[in-house]
Scaffold this motif. Structure first.
Motif, short mmCIF file in Angstrom:
data_model
loop_
_atom_site.label_atom_id
_atom_site.label_comp_id
_atom_site.label_asym_id
_atom_site.label_seq_id
_atom_site.Cartn_x
_atom_site.Cartn_y
_atom_site.Cartn_z
N GLY A 126 5.57 40.55 10.94
CA GLY A 126 5.54 41.46 12.09
C GLY A 126 5.21 42.86 11.63
O GLY A 126 4.99 43.10 10.45
N TYR A 127 5.21 43.77 12.57
CA TYR A 127 4.98 45.16 12.22
C TYR A 127 5.90 46.06 13.03
O TYR A 127 6.22 45.78 14.17
CB TYR A 127 3.51 45.56 12.39
CG TYR A 127 2.93 45.36 13.78
CD1 TYR A 127 2.89 46.40 14.70
CD2 TYR A 127 2.40 44.13 14.16
CE1 TYR A 127 2.35 46.23 15.96
CE2 TYR A 127 1.84 43.95 15.41
CZ TYR A 127 1.82 45.01 16.31
OH TYR A 127 1.28 44.84 17.56
N ILE A 128 6.36 47.12 12.36
CA ILE A 128 7.30 48.06 12.95
C ILE A 128 6.94 49.47 12.49
O ILE A 128 6.13 49.65 11.58
CB ILE A 128 8.76 47.74 12.55
CG1 ILE A 128 8.95 47.82 11.02
CG2 ILE A 128 9.17 46.37 13.08
CD1 ILE A 128 10.39 47.62 10.56
N ASP A 129 7.57 50.44 13.09
CA ASP A 129 7.45 51.82 12.62
C ASP A 129 8.05 51.86 11.23
O ASP A 129 9.14 51.33 11.00
CB ASP A 129 8.20 52.75 13.57
CG ASP A 129 8.00 54.20 13.22
OD1 ASP A 129 8.45 54.61 12.12
OD2 ASP A 129 7.40 54.94 14.02
N ALA A 130 7.36 52.46 10.29
CA ALA A 130 7.83 52.49 8.90
C ALA A 130 9.21 53.13 8.76
O ALA A 130 9.96 52.79 7.86
CB ALA A 130 6.81 53.21 8.01
#
Length: 143
Positions: A126-130
């Protein structure tokens, strides 16, 4: 009159600064389960999110998690990884679904939900705010 102009000018500068800061998005972190030993390049990530690949580089199954339409995070992610905007992605997936050649990634709304799903399942990406990264997940790329 000078004080009114000065106050108005200060307010305008403040509003511009606030607008500029809301447009700027932090880095995006692509995350996997900490036990996932795959090495992923940008091209590998794009293939997973385009449904062209269903496995990580280590042969393990991969389940991609997407974010809701219209979110800044998703817009930036799509531009950075697959080189498409949201309408192009919608059209792309519509064709694959219609022909029975693919199912789009599951949509997850928040960074916390993505982290929870990734931390519980070694097959997810997945991807998220770093800024939301913690030790429950492993970062494999940033954009």
């Amino acid at each position: 009159m000078n004080s009114i102009f000065t106050s108005t000018a200060k307010l305008a500068v403040l509003m511009i600064a606030m607008l500029g800061s809301s447009i700027t998005l932090a880095e995006i972190a692509v995350i996997v389960h900490p036990a996932n030993d795959s090495s992923l390049q940008a091209d590998d990530i794009a293939k997973l999110y385009l449904g062209k690949s269903k496995k990580f580089s280590n042969g393990q199954s991969a389940i991609a998690l997407d974010r809701g339409e219209g979110t800044e995070l998703r817009v930036k992610f799509l531009e950075s990884t697959v080189g498409k905007d949201e309408s192009q992605m919608k059209s792309y997936w519509s064709r694959l679904i219609f022909t029975g050649k693919g199912i789009p990634p599951k949509v997850v709304e928040t960074d916390a939900e993505v982290k929870e799903l990734v931390s519980r399942n070694p097959d997810t990406i997945g991807y998220i705010d770093a800024g939301a990264v913690d030790d429950t997940v492993k970062v494999v790329a940033t954009f």
